[in-house]
Design an enzyme around this catalytic site. Structure first.
Site, PDB file in Angstrom:
ATOM      1  N   SER A   2       0.848  -1.197   0.000  1.00 45.69           N
ATOM      2  CA  SER A   2       0.000   0.000   0.000  1.00 45.69           C
ATOM      3  C   SER A   2       0.875   1.236   0.000  1.00 45.69           C
ATOM      4  O   SER A   2       2.006   1.204   0.492  1.00 45.69           O
ATOM      5  CB  SER A   2      -0.878   0.010   1.257  1.00 45.69           C
ATOM      6  OG  SER A   2      -1.550   1.250   1.375  1.00 45.69           O
ATOM      7  N   TYR A  35      -1.816  -0.578  10.266  1.00 49.55           N
ATOM      8  CA  TYR A  35      -1.849  -0.846   8.817  1.00 49.55           C
ATOM      9  C   TYR A  35      -0.574  -0.336   8.147  1.00 49.55           C
ATOM     10  O   TYR A  35       0.072  -1.047   7.386  1.00 49.55           O
ATOM     11  CB  TYR A  35      -3.086  -0.177   8.221  1.00 49.55           C
ATOM     12  CG  TYR A  35      -3.336  -0.510   6.758  1.00 49.55           C
ATOM     13  CD1 TYR A  35      -3.792  -1.766   6.375  1.00 49.55           C
ATOM     14  CD2 TYR A  35      -3.133   0.444   5.769  1.00 49.55           C
ATOM     15  CE1 TYR A  35      -4.035  -2.064   5.039  1.00 49.55           C
ATOM     16  CE2 TYR A  35      -3.373   0.161   4.435  1.00 49.55           C
ATOM     17  CZ  TYR A  35      -3.820  -1.102   4.072  1.00 49.55           C
ATOM     18  OH  TYR A  35      -4.056  -1.389   2.750  1.00 49.55           O
TER      19      TYR A  35
HETATM   20  N1  LIG Z   1      -8.421  -0.470  -1.805  1.00 45.29           N
HETATM   21  C1  LIG Z   1      -7.350   0.276  -1.659  1.00 45.29           C
HETATM   22  O1  LIG Z   1      -7.372   1.506  -1.832  1.00 45.29           O
HETATM   23  C2  LIG Z   1      -6.059  -0.350  -1.241  1.00 45.29           C
HETATM   24  C3  LIG Z   1      -4.978   0.511  -1.052  1.00 45.29           C
HETATM   25  C4  LIG Z   1      -3.764  -0.018  -0.689  1.00 45.29           C
HETATM   26  C5  LIG Z   1      -3.631  -1.389  -0.533  1.00 45.29           C
HETATM   27  N2  LIG Z   1      -4.687  -2.204  -0.709  1.00 45.29           N
HETATM   28  C6  LIG Z   1      -4.467  -3.635  -0.500  1.00 45.29           C
HETATM   29  O2  LIG Z   1      -5.050  -4.376  -1.536  1.00 45.29           O
HETATM   30  C7  LIG Z   1      -5.364  -5.691  -1.046  1.00 45.29           C
HETATM   31  C8  LIG Z   1      -6.767  -6.057  -1.477  1.00 45.29           C
HETATM   32  O3  LIG Z   1      -7.661  -5.176  -0.839  1.00 45.29           O
HETATM   33  P1  LIG Z   1      -9.023  -4.659  -1.471  1.00 45.29           P
HETATM   34  O4  LIG Z   1      -8.971  -3.191  -1.453  1.00 45.29           O
HETATM   35  O5  LIG Z   1      -9.318  -5.387  -2.730  1.00 45.29           O
HETATM   36  O6  LIG Z   1     -10.004  -5.086  -0.290  1.00 45.29           O
HETATM   37  P2  LIG Z   1     -11.284  -6.054  -0.200  1.00 45.29           P
HETATM   38  O7  LIG Z   1     -11.742  -5.937   1.193  1.00 45.29           O
HETATM   39  O8  LIG Z   1     -12.223  -5.765  -1.314  1.00 45.29           O
HETATM   40  O9  LIG Z   1     -10.662  -7.515  -0.451  1.00 45.29           O
HETATM   41  C9  LIG Z   1      -9.844  -8.145   0.499  1.00 45.29           C
HETATM   42  C10 LIG Z   1     -10.110  -9.644   0.440  1.00 45.29           C
HETATM   43  O10 LIG Z   1      -9.172 -10.300   1.326  1.00 45.29           O
HETATM   44  C11 LIG Z   1      -9.878 -11.330   2.006  1.00 45.29           C
HETATM   45  N3  LIG Z   1      -9.170 -11.662   3.249  1.00 45.29           N
HETATM   46  C12 LIG Z   1      -9.095 -10.938   4.383  1.00 45.29           C
HETATM   47  N4  LIG Z   1      -8.374 -11.594   5.300  1.00 45.29           N
HETATM   48  C13 LIG Z   1      -7.981 -12.761   4.721  1.00 45.29           C
HETATM   49  C14 LIG Z   1      -7.219 -13.862   5.173  1.00 45.29           C
HETATM   50  N5  LIG Z   1      -6.720 -13.918   6.424  1.00 45.29           N
HETATM   51  N6  LIG Z   1      -6.979 -14.884   4.306  1.00 45.29           N
HETATM   52  C15 LIG Z   1      -7.511 -14.858   3.057  1.00 45.29           C
HETATM   53  N7  LIG Z   1      -8.253 -13.848   2.595  1.00 45.29           N
HETATM   54  C16 LIG Z   1      -8.489 -12.812   3.410  1.00 45.29           C
HETATM   55  C17 LIG Z   1     -11.260 -10.744   2.250  1.00 45.29           C
HETATM   56  O11 LIG Z   1     -12.220 -11.746   2.533  1.00 45.29           O
HETATM   57  C18 LIG Z   1     -11.511 -10.026   0.922  1.00 45.29           C
HETATM   58  O12 LIG Z   1     -12.145 -10.869  -0.011  1.00 45.29           O
HETATM   59  C19 LIG Z   1      -5.132  -5.639   0.464  1.00 45.29           C
HETATM   60  O13 LIG Z   1      -3.888  -6.213   0.790  1.00 45.29           O
HETATM   61  C20 LIG Z   1      -5.124  -4.165   0.757  1.00 45.29           C
HETATM   62  O14 LIG Z   1      -4.382  -3.835   1.918  1.00 45.29           O
HETATM   63  C21 LIG Z   1      -5.903  -1.710  -1.059  1.00 45.29           C
END
Ligand SMILES: NC(=O)c1ccc[n+]([C@@H]2O[C@H](COP(=O)([O-])OP(=O)(O)OC[C@H]3O[C@@H](n4cnc5c(N)ncnc54)[C@H](O)[C@@H]3O)[C@@H](O)[C@H]2O)c1
Length: 281
Positions: A142, A155
């Site tokens: 991130s 985080y």
């Molecule tokens: N959305 C953003 O702006 C953003 C920004 C920076 C980083 N990220 C990173 O992107 C990645 C995906 O996030 P997203 O935004 O698509 O969120 P999201 O909540 O849509 O998807 C996250 C998924 O991870 C699954 N999950 C959570 N804990 C888990 C575990 N212990 N084992 C297996 N699966 C698990 C959840 O069930 C969910 O389906 C994450 O690592 C997040 O930190 C997202």
């Protein structure tokens, strides 16, 4: 669509929704077969079903070694290989506004998923890839791991640690023909950053995203709204042969947030200076 990943097999964690799900869809469109791993069985099954024969779902918690091993085994047993590992699953922490009031109750869970999950996913995939000619591992971190700031301490700390670990693992695994790169998304509207209350409807989550957009945009040079599909394109690049010479990097997909401050402070400074001199704004 090309067939950039034709014949390749990928494991994508956290692919029941959001960035992981969009990446699974792009990978399949580009010719890959995909194992979707997630703790959410219902949404994970639905994501795999939508992609037909080229995708299967396995329930997995990325903080458990045996679950990660099972994902690797599923890729090999069902599709005969593992070429790409996208360690994408992640959790946020409660958006505490004030560090002094943060009881850090979610610290261990955030570190378990966001750091241990990435390290285990890299190690267990690499054990297979190292014996089979190499591969590409992409770890989702991130911009919060690149930029210190107010709030979200657990985080930020977890994502910074995941970047550091990924660079170290990239050096370690290069000898086996395995590349390890990080992705650093920022402000992509997904469930994770909607901070929606438990049980909130999709409509409520969407309303939250609309309301939050001007706040997100304030520190983003590109005012365009990023999407999970934008991030998926960056994962595709790091997964395939176009990035063959790239390892140990962090690719930000953030509309320029991590490039620097988009506010012209000099304009404000000059206005203050003019006021002090009685020159008017
Ligand atoms: N959305 C953003 O702006 C953003 C920004 C920076 C980083 N990220 C990173 O992107 C990645 C995906 O996030 P997203 O935004 O698509 O969120 P999201 O909540 O849509 O998807 C996250 C998924 O991870 C699954 N999950 C959570 N804990 C888990 C575990 N212990 N084992 C297996 N699966 C698990 C959840 O069930 C969910 O389906 C994450 O690592 C997040 O930190 C997202």
């Amino acid at each position: 669509m090309g067939q950039e990943l034709a014949g390749k097999v990928a494991v994508i964690t956290g692919a029941a929704r959001g960035i992981g799900r969009a990446t699974a869809a792009l990978f399949v469109a580009e010719g890959a077969r995909v194992v979707i791993g997630d703790i959410d069985e219902e949404a994970g099954q639905a994501a795999a079903l939508a992609l037909g024969e080229a995708a299967i779902f396995r329930k997995a918690d990325v903080g458990r070694t045996e679950d990660i091993d099972a994902l690797v085994a599923a890729a090999v047993d069902r599709f005969g290989a593992l070429d790409v590992m996208f360690n994408n699953a992640g959790v946020s922490c409660r958006p505490s506004a004030d560090f002094l009031d943060d009881d850090l109750a979610d610290f261990e869970q955030v570190m378990r998923v966001n750091v241990l999950g990435v390290i285990l996913g890299t190690q267990r995939a690499a054990r297979h890839m190292g014996r089979n000619g190499g591969g590409s591992i992409i770890n989702n971190t991130s911009i919060a791991g690149l930029i210190p700031g107010l709030a979200m301490l657990a985080y930020r700390t977890s994502k910074m640690a995941a970047i550091h670990a990924s660079k170290s693992m990239a050096i370690d695994l290069a000898q086996y023909g395995i590349r390890v790169n990080c992705l650093a998304p920022g402000h992509i509207p997904t469930d994770l950053n909607a901070f929606a209350p438990p049980g909130a409807s999709p409509e409520a989550a969407a309303r939250i995203q609309v309301a939050m957009k001007p706040v997100w945009d304030a520190n983003k040079p590109l005012k365009r709204q990023g999407t999970p599909e934008d991030v998926a394109q960056a994962v595709l690049f790091l997964a395939g042969d176009r990035s063959a010479q790239i390892t140990g990097t962090v690719l930000a997909v953030d509309g320029g947030i991590s490039a620097g401050d988009p506010v012209n402070h000099f304009r404000e400074l000059m206005a203050a200076r003019a006021a002090a001199l009685g020159e008017g704004a």
